[in-house]
Design a protein around this motif. Structure first.
Motif, PDB file in Angstrom:
ATOM      1  N   SER A  28      52.927  10.611  63.538  1.00  0.00           N
ATOM      2  CA  SER A  28      52.428  10.046  64.792  1.00  0.00           C
ATOM      3  C   SER A  28      53.220  10.570  65.986  1.00  0.00           C
ATOM      4  N   ASP A  42      52.153  14.099  66.657  1.00  0.00           N
ATOM      5  CA  ASP A  42      50.844  14.119  67.309  1.00  0.00           C
ATOM      6  C   ASP A  42      50.953  13.799  68.801  1.00  0.00           C
ATOM      7  N   GLU A  43      51.983  13.023  69.150  1.00  0.00           N
ATOM      8  CA  GLU A  43      52.206  12.693  70.562  1.00  0.00           C
ATOM      9  C   GLU A  43      52.905  13.817  71.318  1.00  0.00           C
ATOM     10  N   LYS A  85      56.013  14.961  70.632  1.00  0.00           N
ATOM     11  CA  LYS A  85      57.461  14.801  70.687  1.00  0.00           C
ATOM     12  C   LYS A  85      58.140  15.970  69.962  1.00  0.00           C
TER      13      LYS A  85
END
Length: 780
Positions: A381, A384-385, A387
């Motif tokens: 996650s 996907d952001e 980072k």
């Protein structure tokens, strides 16, 4: 002069009369125009008559057990399964009428008396919305706006829709639709879900006071939430009971008695991660997605061109028996909690600095943790952001509040503070389990437990996880030998060192397997005793005689898939397989040599009961009846003189965890049981396959990685790790006579051509302390 004044007064009086009638008629015209505008759709889109005939509500797909119980549902936002009017108890209907619309049967959607009362008292004694109006708002209008003009528009639309609904449906149908549509909170969409979630029963079984609770929630389920505000809900329930007494649905005496009762909520939350057969339901989700991709929705259904698992209200009829499933889950929980406590005891940091791993260097452990970190949902996650990897890695080092699994905590969860990396290592300490139970004659799977707790361990070890089978693979070698060489359980072979030289059967080097204790007794073992005691040297001789290719062929025909190498070492179970395939394979022995592919779904219906799918059995003749019966006879030796003997124990002198794990729980079985334990190298995997005439069950227990295991065979063998689950499960099954689990002998073929009547030589060196010799030397 007086006449002029009188004329002026008269003219003024008529002027007021005229304006009164103008305003009055204008008001009527405005009201008529308002309703005409609503009817014409000028105030907002109104549903067509066709839509009124069949309102499109989102319906959950229901999973139904073989004993007609709801195992669970698939839904997105609406956990709704509609029930007809005749499935509603009369006390529930009476409570609704008394509380919400006492003149329901006397009006046609709008209660004129109620409207006049609401206008006269400015709504202080309640509004005038009928049940039909409330249904119209739920189905078509939506949440009431806070804007006064919008509220007037919505009210007009409700009135028009209410009258239309009254022309389309009977009063009984409207009541049923109302109950089926209402959101009772906590995923309780509709009366059936509400009844099961708050009281653990079907609507027809609701008592008067329980019906009053649910009807009381109709005022505002968020406010009158029985889980968060029990006192408010109790008071509201009593108000409903008061209304029922007022309109003589119950007597004053009944009202007083019911109001004095405590509110008894039996909360059974329904979610995808809770309830019965969670692992099976997740397998079923994949099964259904595959079926939907191959079966387009008929054109006559309209709307979407594909079935929607979460909205179309399908009914999936499964082979799972809810009672046996509950027994299986209870057995896994009881034994695994005990086993885990002992595992923690042996793997404290003081006793094992690398806990929970054994035989690994620090860099190897770091490699495992690194892999788990990158496979975690947190890593995915954050990636996907957008980072960076540095930021992601740092997040795994920061302590945070979290809820973790704990066998010894209430609800098997506890709140704690730890870093995500620590939580990865923490979860590695837990042993995993898998269990599947099947009726061999039909292939119907009766119980499916993929792990110890789906909320925290979502990997399904029944069908996703493949591990070395160990000694549970040996029966395939024996079956090939009996089938092709016409050997019998009475034939004997010596327990001496036996080597298969390099170059033979695909060997790249000589293979000389050892027994578990690394010694050779030099004794002659009958095949029955050799299998019972897992004598590796005898198994090696058998696969040398028939050849690995024959064993692979039989295993494939028994449903074992994957690439099984045609080398002698497969005789000791080096090939990875899963519980699902092993249960199907062992079922062939109990079904007189006919393999039946395990089946979980027998029928699928749409919301109207139209059959969309029916299962066609997949079978294959693999072994003769004689060979199959001989194999059952061989494996009965495991429970009479081998590693499964503890199933015959009747009691314990000591009830400590150690004694429970090692000597077994007090099973005391006397009936015919064929079985086989299995233990792989370093005690990494413990297996038990158990057969009675009409039920085959497989159990696997082990760590998430092969380096997570007991150091001692006392705890790490299949007879200690897996067999107790089978024993607890079957003990519960036999206690419920309605399940029909056989305690008879296995059916013997007429004119049996294989000799099974031979004197049995029991060689069980560890019988005193409950150990067995089924661990396999996989160093080859």
């Amino acid at each position: 002069m007086a006449k002029v004044v009188k004329e002026k007064k008269t003219n003024g009086y008529f002027k007021y009369i005229k304006w009164f009638w103008i305003l009055f008629v204008s008001g009527i015209l405005l009201v008529v125009l308002l309703f005409l505008s609503a009817s014409w759709g000028l105030l907002g889109d109104m549903p067509e008559y066709e839509y009124l005939e069949n309102p499109q509500t989102n319906l959950a797909t229901e999973i139904i057990s073989s004993d007609a119980k709801t195992l669970g549902k698939f839904y997105l936002d609406d956990n709704r399964t509609p029930v007809p009017y005749d499935s509603l108890p009369q006390n529930l209907v009476n409570a609704l009428i008394a509380t919400e619309d006492v003149r329901f049967y006397d009006h046609s959607g709008i209660d004129g008396f109620g409207v006049l009362r609401a206008v006269a008292k400015l709504g202080k004694n309640g509004g005038a919305s009928t049940i039909t109006q409330q249904l119209a708002r739920q189905l078509f209008v939506g949440v009431r706006s806070k804007n006064k003009f919008e509220t007037i528009k919505q009210k007009a639309m409700e009135w028009v829709l209410a009258t239309r609904l009254e022309t389309q449906y009977t009063k009984q149908e409207i009541i049923a639709m109302y109950f089926n549509q209402y959101d009772f909170l906590n995923n309780a969409d509709g009366i059936r879900s509400a009844s099961k979630i708050y009281f653990g029963k079907e609507p027809q079984q609701l008592k008067i006071e329980e019906s009053a609770v649910l009807v009381g929630m109709l005022k505002n389920s968020s406010y009158f939430n029985p889980i968060r505000r029990p006192e408010l809900v109790t008071n509201r329930r009593n108000t409903v009971l008061g209304q029922m007494a007022k309109y003589e649905f119950i007597t004053e005496h009944e009202k007083d008695s019911l109001q004095a009762m405590e509110m008894d909520i039996n909360f059974n939350p329904e979610s995808h991660k809770e309830g019965l057969a969670t692992y099976f339901r997740m397998y079923l989700q994949g099964f259904m997605n595959d079926w939907i991709s191959k079966n387009p929705k008929p054109a006559l259904e309209g709307g979407r061109d594909k079935w929607n698992l979460y909205l179309d209200g399908l009914k999936i009829y499964t082979t799972i028996d809810s009672r046996m499933q509950a027994n299986a889950e209870d057995a896994v929980r009881k034994h695994m909690a005990n086993l885990q406590n002992e595992f923690f005891h042996q793997n404290t940091p003081k006793r094992n600095p690398t806990a929970p791993f054994l035989d690994l260097e620090k860099f190897e452990i770091n490699k495992i943790l690194e892999r788990e970190m990158k496979n975690s949902s947190r890593w995915r996650s954050m990636a996907d952001e957008g980072k960076s990897e540095k930021v992601i890695r740092e997040s795994f080092k920061k302590k945070r509040e979290m809820t973790v699994f704990d066998w010894n905590s209430e609800g098997r969860e506890r709140d704690t503070i730890m870093t995500p990396m620590d939580s990865i290592r923490y979860y590695k300490t837990f042993l995993r389990a898998a269990m599947m139970s099947m009726e061999p004659q039909t292939g119907h799977v009766k119980a499916w437990v993929g792990g110890i707790d789906y909320r925290h361990f979502q990997y399904d070890n029944v069908i996703q996880g493949s591990r070395q089978a160990g000694s549970t693979f040996k029966p395939f070698v024996y079956a090939a030998a009996i089938d092709q060489l016409r050997l019998s359980p009475c034939d004997s072979l010596p327990d001496t060192q036996y080597c298969i030289e390099a170059g033979k059967h695909g060997n790249t080097e000589a293979w000389c397997p050892k027994n578990a204790v690394g010694q050779y007794s030099g004794k002659m073992y009958s095949l029955k005793d050799a299998l019972a005691n897992s004598v590796n040297t005898v198994t090696a001789q058998l696969i040398d005689k028939v050849g690995p290719g024959s064993v692979v062929s039989i295993a494939k025909n028994l449903g074992i898939t994957g690439n099984i190498p045609e080398v002698p070492s497969i005789a000791l179970g080096t090939h990875d397989t899963n519980v699902y395939e092993m249960v199907g394979a062992y079922g062939t022995f109990a079904n007189q040599g006919v393999y039946v592919k395990p089946v979980m779904v027998t029928r699928i219906e749409d919301k109207n009961g139209t059959v969309l799918y029916e299962y066609v059995p997949e079978t294959k003749d693999v072994l003769s009846k004689d060979v199959s019966y001989a194999m059952l006879n061989l494996m009965e030796g495991v429970t009479h003189g081998g590693s499964g003997t503890r199933l015959r124990h009747r009691g314990m002198q000591n009830t400590t965890v150690y004694k429970e794990i090692i000597t077994g729980y007090p099973y005391g079985f006397k009936n015919a049981i064929a079985g086989k334990t299995g233990t792989t190298q370093n005690n990494s995997d413990g297996w038990f396959m158990g057969i009675v005439p009409n039920l085959v069950t497989g159990v696997w227990v082990g760590g998430d990685d092969r380096s997570i295991h007991f150091e001692s065979i006392k705890y790490g063998q299949g007879a200690s790790m897996a067999l107790p689950i089978w024993g607890l499960y079957m003990k519960k099954n036999y206690e419920n006579k309605s399940l029909g689990i056989s305690d008879s002998e296995f059916e013997k073929p007429s004119n049996l051509s294989i000799n099974i009547d031979c004197d049995r030589v029991v060689e069980n060196n560890d019988e005193e302390d409950g150990l067995d010799d089924d661990i396999d030397d996989l160093n080859f």
